[in-house]
Scaffold this active site. Sequence first.
Site, PDB file in Angstrom:
ATOM      1  N   HIS A   1     -45.403 -51.384 -40.180  1.00  0.00           N
ATOM      2  CA  HIS A   1     -44.475 -51.878 -41.206  1.00  0.00           C
ATOM      3  C   HIS A   1     -43.591 -50.703 -41.611  1.00  0.00           C
ATOM      4  CE1 HIS A   1     -44.043 -54.158 -45.320  1.00  0.00           C
ATOM      5  NE2 HIS A   1     -42.873 -53.822 -44.802  1.00  0.00           N
TER       6      HIS A   1
ATOM      7  N   HIS B   1     -53.593 -60.222 -43.120  1.00  0.00           N
ATOM      8  CA  HIS B   1     -53.744 -59.689 -44.465  1.00  0.00           C
ATOM      9  C   HIS B   1     -55.160 -59.811 -45.033  1.00  0.00           C
ATOM     10  CE1 HIS B   1     -52.713 -58.061 -48.323  1.00  0.00           C
ATOM     11  NE2 HIS B   1     -51.643 -57.607 -47.724  1.00  0.00           N
ATOM     12  N   GLY B   2     -55.699 -58.648 -45.349  1.00  0.00           N
ATOM     13  CA  GLY B   2     -56.979 -58.568 -46.043  1.00  0.00           C
ATOM     14  C   GLY B   2     -58.189 -58.919 -45.205  1.00  0.00           C
TER      15      GLY B   2
ATOM     16  N   THR C   1     -49.352 -53.510 -51.450  1.00  0.00           N
ATOM     17  CA  THR C   1     -49.303 -54.091 -50.112  1.00  0.00           C
ATOM     18  C   THR C   1     -48.509 -55.390 -50.202  1.00  0.00           C
ATOM     19  OG1 THR C   1     -50.652 -54.892 -48.258  1.00  0.00           O
ATOM     20  CG2 THR C   1     -51.542 -55.268 -50.467  1.00  0.00           C
ATOM     21  N   THR C   2     -48.249 -56.041 -49.051  1.00  0.00           N
ATOM     22  CA  THR C   2     -47.443 -57.269 -49.067  1.00  0.00           C
ATOM     23  C   THR C   2     -48.222 -58.373 -49.784  1.00  0.00           C
ATOM     24  OG1 THR C   2     -46.816 -56.527 -46.868  1.00  0.00           O
ATOM     25  CG2 THR C   2     -45.932 -58.639 -47.591  1.00  0.00           C
TER      26      THR C   2
ATOM     27  N   GLU D   1     -42.953 -54.914 -38.511  1.00  0.00           N
ATOM     28  CA  GLU D   1     -42.767 -55.689 -39.748  1.00  0.00           C
ATOM     29  C   GLU D   1     -41.619 -55.075 -40.525  1.00  0.00           C
ATOM     30  OE1 GLU D   1     -46.353 -55.553 -41.972  1.00  0.00           O
ATOM     31  OE2 GLU D   1     -47.521 -56.542 -40.438  1.00  0.00           O
TER      32      GLU D   1
ATOM     33  N   ASP E   1     -50.517 -48.567 -39.917  1.00  0.00           N
ATOM     34  CA  ASP E   1     -49.804 -47.990 -41.070  1.00  0.00           C
ATOM     35  C   ASP E   1     -50.621 -46.937 -41.801  1.00  0.00           C
ATOM     36  OD1 ASP E   1     -47.536 -49.477 -40.741  1.00  0.00           O
ATOM     37  OD2 ASP E   1     -48.134 -51.064 -42.135  1.00  0.00           O
ATOM     38  N   HIS E   2     -51.917 -47.215 -41.953  1.00  0.00           N
ATOM     39  CA  HIS E   2     -52.716 -46.321 -42.793  1.00  0.00           C
ATOM     40  C   HIS E   2     -53.150 -45.045 -42.086  1.00  0.00           C
ATOM     41  CE1 HIS E   2     -52.188 -48.861 -46.104  1.00  0.00           C
ATOM     42  NE2 HIS E   2     -52.647 -49.905 -45.443  1.00  0.00           N
TER      43      HIS E   2
ATOM     44  N   ASN F   1     -52.900 -52.876 -36.971  1.00  0.00           N
ATOM     45  CA  ASN F   1     -51.882 -52.272 -37.822  1.00  0.00           C
ATOM     46  C   ASN F   1     -52.283 -50.821 -38.124  1.00  0.00           C
ATOM     47  OD1 ASN F   1     -50.609 -51.343 -40.251  1.00  0.00           O
ATOM     48  ND2 ASN F   1     -49.933 -53.425 -40.645  1.00  0.00           N
TER      49      ASN F   1
ATOM     50  N   ARG G   1     -43.330 -45.249 -46.817  1.00  0.00           N
ATOM     51  CA  ARG G   1     -44.609 -44.701 -47.285  1.00  0.00           C
ATOM     52  C   ARG G   1     -45.657 -44.623 -46.170  1.00  0.00           C
ATOM     53  NH1 ARG G   1     -46.870 -49.732 -50.848  1.00  0.00           N
ATOM     54  NH2 ARG G   1     -44.788 -49.709 -51.710  1.00  0.00           N
ATOM     55  N   HIS G   2     -45.451 -45.418 -45.101  1.00  0.00           N
ATOM     56  CA  HIS G   2     -46.398 -45.345 -43.963  1.00  0.00           C
ATOM     57  C   HIS G   2     -45.683 -44.640 -42.797  1.00  0.00           C
ATOM     58  CE1 HIS G   2     -48.498 -48.404 -46.209  1.00  0.00           C
ATOM     59  NE2 HIS G   2     -47.657 -49.361 -45.880  1.00  0.00           N
TER      60      HIS G   2
ATOM     61  N   GLU H   1     -46.712 -66.187 -39.252  1.00  0.00           N
ATOM     62  CA  GLU H   1     -47.948 -65.466 -39.545  1.00  0.00           C
ATOM     63  C   GLU H   1     -48.389 -65.916 -40.930  1.00  0.00           C
ATOM     64  OE1 GLU H   1     -48.481 -61.435 -38.372  1.00  0.00           O
ATOM     65  OE2 GLU H   1     -49.682 -60.959 -40.127  1.00  0.00           O
TER      66      GLU H   1
ATOM     67  N   ARG I   1     -41.540 -49.565 -44.012  1.00  0.00           N
ATOM     68  CA  ARG I   1     -41.139 -49.911 -45.382  1.00  0.00           C
ATOM     69  C   ARG I   1     -39.874 -49.170 -45.778  1.00  0.00           C
ATOM     70  NH1 ARG I   1     -43.997 -52.457 -49.395  1.00  0.00           N
ATOM     71  NH2 ARG I   1     -45.893 -53.444 -48.657  1.00  0.00           N
TER      72      ARG I   1
ATOM     73  N   ARG J   1     -50.739 -35.239 -46.522  1.00  0.00           N
ATOM     74  CA  ARG J   1     -50.678 -33.777 -46.430  1.00  0.00           C
ATOM     75  C   ARG J   1     -49.331 -33.288 -45.879  1.00  0.00           C
ATOM     76  NH1 ARG J   1     -55.662 -30.835 -46.780  1.00  0.00           N
ATOM     77  NH2 ARG J   1     -56.605 -31.798 -48.581  1.00  0.00           N
TER      78      ARG J   1
END
Length: 238
Positions: free
Chosen positions: A43, A191-192, A99-100, A69, A9-10, A7, A49-50, A150, A45, A18
């Site tokens: 994802h 997740h996580g 997060t989800t 997602e 996203d980050h 993933n 945001r990502h 999932e 959203r 920036r």
Amino acid sequence: MKRLGVNIDHVATIRNARGGTHPNPFNVARQAINFGADSITVHLREDRRHINDNDLKKLTKSKIPINLEIACNNKMMKIALKNKPKFVCLVPEKRKELTTEGGLNLVKYHKKIMLIVRKLNKKKIRTSLFINPTIKDVILSKKINSNCIEIHTGKISNRIKMKKNYAKEFKIIKKCAKFASKLGMEVHAGHGMDYNTTKVLSKINEIKEFNIGHFIIGESISTGLKNVIKKINKLINK
Ligand code: PXP
């Protein structure tokens, strides 16, 4: 063969901080695949945001297998149908969450989700539902006709990280994975997850795909994306 979805996203979160173009999620996606990831998860959203719509367009136009997602609504479904990613995972989405936080409410949104799954399946997009590990949700996922589930692994991941006993969580995830697999659905986990969580969950043979984001991107800062992917691939017995 077990698969790893990275993933990214980050990567987009850092870029967006920036407002420029660096780091470039598309380039990182390509690198992740070259380093041994099987697919790339993003994802889209509702608050973007990502990743944003342009990122999605570029990713889905490439040869990279994209797992998109999305929240369960018509607007997001139309975006998915237009961009045609290889895979779609339906997730719950709350505007203010970090997060989800949990799986879908399949009881409340059964009809709505079923309609979206039907439309995606018709376009030959593999469908997956992000669910909490409960037998009831596995049965509902089958009724909805999703290709995959999932399992939300947030709870067990937290317990492993806090060095707490996770036997109960492991048992129910295993039970759900076995049952879903018997019903003909492919089982994924997400997740996580970090190295330890991945090691624990990879003991469940029915889990065929691991979708990991925050840890992989975060850990890459110190040890490099190639090394992290290599290590995770080893842990999931690829
Ligand atoms: N799978 C799903 C369905 C998710 O919503 C997320 C978080 O966006 C992940 C996997 C990845 O979670 P994490 O970033 O904690 O690895």
